[in-house]
Design a protein around this motif. Structure first.
Motif, PDB file in Angstrom:
ATOM      1  N   LEU A 115       0.839  -1.108   0.073  1.00  0.00           N
ATOM      2  CA  LEU A 115       0.119   0.069  -0.103  1.00  0.00           C
ATOM      3  C   LEU A 115       0.945   1.382   0.067  1.00  0.00           C
ATOM      4  CD1 LEU A 115      -2.668  -1.160   2.667  1.00  0.00           C
ATOM      5  CD2 LEU A 115      -2.972  -0.797   0.251  1.00  0.00           C
ATOM      6  N   SER A 116       1.833   1.162   0.674  1.00  0.00           N
ATOM      7  CA  SER A 116       2.881   2.340   0.739  1.00  0.00           C
ATOM      8  C   SER A 116       3.516   2.692  -0.527  1.00  0.00           C
ATOM      9  CB  SER A 116       4.027   2.059   1.754  1.00  0.00           C
ATOM     10  OG  SER A 116       3.518   2.127   3.053  1.00  0.00           O
ATOM     11  N   GLN A 174      14.335   0.006  -2.471  1.00  0.00           N
ATOM     12  CA  GLN A 174      13.210  -0.283  -1.954  1.00  0.00           C
ATOM     13  C   GLN A 174      12.887   0.049  -0.411  1.00  0.00           C
ATOM     14  OE1 GLN A 174      11.275  -3.800  -3.188  1.00  0.00           O
ATOM     15  NE2 GLN A 174       9.725  -3.621  -1.542  1.00  0.00           N
ATOM     16  N   TYR A 175      13.976  -0.529   0.348  1.00  0.00           N
ATOM     17  CA  TYR A 175      13.779  -0.587   1.588  1.00  0.00           C
ATOM     18  C   TYR A 175      14.410   0.511   2.447  1.00  0.00           C
ATOM     19  CZ  TYR A 175      11.358  -5.004   1.141  1.00  0.00           C
ATOM     20  OH  TYR A 175      10.473  -6.313   0.832  1.00  0.00           O
ATOM     21  N   SER A 176      15.376   1.087   1.768  1.00  0.00           N
ATOM     22  CA  SER A 176      16.228   2.230   2.325  1.00  0.00           C
ATOM     23  C   SER A 176      15.811   3.688   1.683  1.00  0.00           C
ATOM     24  CB  SER A 176      17.603   1.972   2.175  1.00  0.00           C
ATOM     25  OG  SER A 176      18.334   3.226   2.725  1.00  0.00           O
ATOM     26  N   TYR A 203       0.581   3.258   7.467  1.00  0.00           N
ATOM     27  CA  TYR A 203       1.607   2.992   6.406  1.00  0.00           C
ATOM     28  C   TYR A 203       2.978   2.912   6.873  1.00  0.00           C
ATOM     29  CZ  TYR A 203      -2.490   2.723   3.216  1.00  0.00           C
ATOM     30  OH  TYR A 203      -3.717   2.778   2.542  1.00  0.00           O
ATOM     31  N   ARG A 204       3.408   4.182   7.344  1.00  0.00           N
ATOM     32  CA  ARG A 204       4.782   4.469   7.814  1.00  0.00           C
ATOM     33  C   ARG A 204       5.482   3.387   8.811  1.00  0.00           C
ATOM     34  NH1 ARG A 204       5.873  10.253  10.294  1.00  0.00           N
ATOM     35  NH2 ARG A 204       5.523  10.821   7.974  1.00  0.00           N
ATOM     36  N   ASP A 205       4.634   3.109   9.515  1.00  0.00           N
ATOM     37  CA  ASP A 205       5.245   2.240  10.901  1.00  0.00           C
ATOM     38  C   ASP A 205       5.237   0.986  10.188  1.00  0.00           C
ATOM     39  OD1 ASP A 205       5.602   4.191  12.552  1.00  0.00           O
ATOM     40  OD2 ASP A 205       3.801   3.667  13.634  1.00  0.00           O
ATOM     41  N   GLY A 206       4.184   0.432   9.363  1.00  0.00           N
ATOM     42  CA  GLY A 206       4.319  -1.032   8.600  1.00  0.00           C
ATOM     43  C   GLY A 206       5.378  -0.985   7.697  1.00  0.00           C
ATOM     44  N   PHE A 207       5.629  -0.070   6.733  1.00  0.00           N
ATOM     45  CA  PHE A 207       6.778  -0.331   6.202  1.00  0.00           C
ATOM     46  C   PHE A 207       8.163  -0.240   6.591  1.00  0.00           C
ATOM     47  CE2 PHE A 207       9.852   1.163   2.615  1.00  0.00           C
ATOM     48  CZ  PHE A 207       9.269   0.289   1.513  1.00  0.00           C
ATOM     49  N   LYS A 208       8.331   0.594   7.668  1.00  0.00           N
ATOM     50  CA  LYS A 208       9.622   0.479   8.313  1.00  0.00           C
ATOM     51  C   LYS A 208       9.781  -0.979   9.107  1.00  0.00           C
ATOM     52  CE  LYS A 208      10.579   3.892  11.316  1.00  0.00           C
ATOM     53  NZ  LYS A 208      10.331   5.174  12.339  1.00  0.00           N
ATOM     54  N   LEU A 209       8.765  -1.501   9.684  1.00  0.00           N
ATOM     55  CA  LEU A 209       8.889  -2.990   9.977  1.00  0.00           C
ATOM     56  C   LEU A 209       9.264  -3.813   8.790  1.00  0.00           C
ATOM     57  CD1 LEU A 209       5.937  -3.277  12.479  1.00  0.00           C
ATOM     58  CD2 LEU A 209       8.314  -2.924  12.973  1.00  0.00           C
TER      59      LEU A 209
END
Length: 268
Positions: A115-116, A174-176, A203-209
């Motif tokens: 979703l992010s 993607q992840y950084s 979304y922010r916290d989920g993507f960080k995880l």
């Protein structure tokens, strides 16, 4: 003469030791069958290497499903089954992070990760991203496209150091790099999903995880491969994984190797 004989025996011992060292072949795969990569091609690779052990990118439940004939859809398991039929003594094990899918769902990494990225894409198309954010997102897309082109070629092309380097850049993008956009923009802190336990997560916290889990998962997979190598010295081990994982697994296997194994390419 005595010294010559001693030197010869030492050389012979060293040769025998090197010959018996565990060999690990990390084969990056495309999971779904396509014209340039399908179960027959992978079976032929396996038949050339002739592994004693095949490791699958699933957890223990996924391995049970495979053994019970459930979810037999991907190239890896179809080729592995054909190989096992020809060589019944072959051992097969899972090597993925245990309970990976439920772990991600329970913590809200799924579906916030996809979703992010979709939200970034929407902002990009609406021309609402800052110039620096546009650069980050376009770089991510370009790297993805480059890898997709490589994935249309023979498997040697997505199993080599050059593609490993490109995969590393794409996953970092993607992840950084995308995470920089997600952390900077308020939209990602204001949108939420509900976790299985009823709690909300942005979304922010989920993507960080999920970004952190990319490291944890790959490091865990490498440790699991190491454990199999340690338990089965002198064997040939083939690791079947998505080719985007290959660079990370090889890097970790090199880092934790204490001389118990060597890594090789299937085409050498």
């Amino acid at each position: 003469m005595k010294h010559t004989l001693t030197a010869f025996l030492l050389l012979l011992t060293g040769f025998c030791f090197s010959q018996s060292k565990t060999e690990i072949y990390v084969i990056g795969n495309i999971h779904d069958s396509v014209p340039n990569y399908h179960p027959k091609i992978l079976f032929e690779i396996l038949d050339k290497v002739k592994p004693d052990i095949i490791l699958h990118e699933v957890d223990s439940q996924g391995m049970k499903d495979y053994e019970n004939g459930i979810k037999i859809t991907e190239n890896e398991i179809k080729a592995s089954n054909a190989y096992l039929k020809k060589y019944p003594k072959t051992l097969r094990f899972a090597f993925d992070f245990e309970g990976r899918n439920q772990y991600r769902k329970d913590r809200g990494m799924v579906p916030t990760d996809n979703l992010s990225v979709k939200l970034i894409d929407s902002l990009y198309k609406a021309k609402q991203l800052a110039p620096s954010e546009v650069k980050i997102y376009e770089n991510f897309n370009n790297l993805t496209k480059d890898l997709m082109k490589i994935a249309e070629l023979a498997p040697e092309n997505f199993n080599n150091a050059t593609t490993d380097q490109l995969s590393g850049k794409r996953q970092n993008a993607q992840y950084s790099e995308l995470l920089k956009i997600i952390e900077a923009r308020p939209e990602f802190a204001k949108r939420f999903v509900v976790k299985p336990n009823g709690e909300k997560i942005s979304y922010r916290d989920g993507f960080k995880l999920m970004s952190g889990f990319w490291d944890l998962r790959n490091q865990t997979m490498a440790k699991n491969i190491y454990k199999v190598a340690e338990a089965h010295p002198g064997k040939k081990i083939v690791v079947l994984t998505g080719f985007l994982h290959r660079y990370y697994i090889l890097k970790e296997l090199k880092r934790i190797n204490d001389g118990k194994y060597v890594t090789k390419e299937f085409y050498d």
